[in-house]
Design an enzyme around this catalytic site. Structure first.
Site, PDB file in Angstrom:
ATOM      1  CB  CYS A 165     -12.879 -15.194 -36.386  1.00 31.67           C
ATOM      2  SG  CYS A 165     -13.258 -13.469 -36.743  1.00 31.67           S
ATOM      3  NE  ARG A 206      -7.119 -12.508 -33.556  1.00 32.43           N
ATOM      4  CZ  ARG A 206      -8.046 -12.568 -34.488  1.00 32.43           C
ATOM      5  NH1 ARG A 206      -8.870 -13.611 -34.527  1.00 32.43           N
ATOM      6  NH2 ARG A 206      -8.167 -11.604 -35.389  1.00 32.43           N
TER       7      ARG A 206
END
Length: 307
Positions: A165, A206
């Site tokens: 991430c 995102r």
């Protein structure tokens, strides 16, 4: 566990081989070529071990497909290097730099934990700015990196910030490519600025999108079909699968291609890499005209600059 250990071992062997091959080229061209070509074979096996992990553990068809394609391409790259395609040394050097940047973060807590904390706090700030306030809780290792959303019925939804991430993988790719070509430092700096900060920012977008979409259950559509497609059984998980595995990963591919074109504007030496990648996939040579870099001369086949 054994599979993860094998994958990690192959990753380190690949990076070590590419670094050693690049260094060997300065002292013994033949030895450097043989070592680099052999390392591409090891790198191909590495990607092969990732296919089941991406498919069965990560439920990512896109990543699994790309890893599967990478296996024969790595072996073919090694063959072409032995056959004399010297331009592929640029990609080989790039992969070496990528690994040196990425791999330490997978095993050194002093690198991993600050990066996770930074991305977690920035993601939390962005969500709060948008009006979403999930509780931040600790993961199994005690690191405050998990966002907790609670549904009206009391169901708890957890989204954890992991190494994937952080965008480090994509940033390492561009850092490796930028460093591998022979170009003036000022244009390398410009290429860096139009790629790395953009990737970092888009990655935060995102993270926010996935966490909120999952936590707020935005995409609870075609639930039985999506669960069957990804081999899952928890109906609450559908929003995560749609947000991450379908929408975000597809958008990421498009974004990385766009960033590559923006980078090429400042670092046209990278057209060697693009041409090589297309040759590996299609078997045909492709010519590109992104414009010569500012200053004298054009771009050589090995990614260097003609004077």
């Amino acid at each position: 566990m054994a599979s993860s250990l094998l994958t990690a071992t192959l990753a380190w062997l690949s990076v070590g081989g590419f670094v050693a091959g690049a260094l060997a080229m300065y002292y013994h061209e033949r030895a450097g070529r043989l070592l680099t070509a052999a390392t591409w074979g090891v790198f191909g096996i590495f990607w092969g071990t990732l296919v089941p992990q991406f498919w069965f553990v990560g439920s990512s068809f896109i990543e699994a497909a790309l890893a599967l394609v990478a296996v024969p391409l790595c072996f073919y790259t090694g063959y072409l290097l032995l056959d004399g395609r010297d331009s592929l040394f640029v990609i080989s050097r790039a992969v070496a730099v990528m690994g040196v940047i990425y791999l330490p973060a997978t095993s050194i807590d002093a690198i991993y934990e600050p990066m996770i904390r930074t991305v977690t706090l920035q993601t939390q700030w962005a969500m709060n700015a948008l009006g979403y306030h999930p509780e931040l809780v600790a993961n199994d290792n005690g690191l405050q990196s998990v966002f907790l959303f609670v549904q009206p019925n009391g169901h708890r939804i957890l989204t954890e910030i992991e190494l994937a991430c952080t965008g480090l993988g994509s940033m390492a790719i561009f850092a490796g490519l930028i460093s591998a070509v022979d170009a003036p430092l000022d244009r390398k700096a410009k290429a860096f600025l139009v790629s790395i900060p953009v990737i970092w920012t888009l990655n935060l977008v995102r993270n926010v999108f996935i966490a909120v979409a999952f936590g707020e259950q935005w995409f609870q559509v075609f639930v039985p079909q999506v669960l069957a497609l990804f081999g899952q059984s928890d109906p609450y998980y559908v929003s995560f699968l749609v947000a991450d595995k379908i929408l975000s990963q597809s958008a990421s591919v498009v974004a990385l291609v766009a960033i590559m074109f923006a980078t090429l504007r400042y670092l046209p030496e990278l057209k060697t890499v693009v041409a090589d990648l297309l040759y590996l996939v299609t078997g045909d040579e492709h010519e590109f005209d992104f414009g010569d870099p500012p200053g004298r001369g054009g771009v050589r086949a090995d990614g260097g600059r003609e004077e």
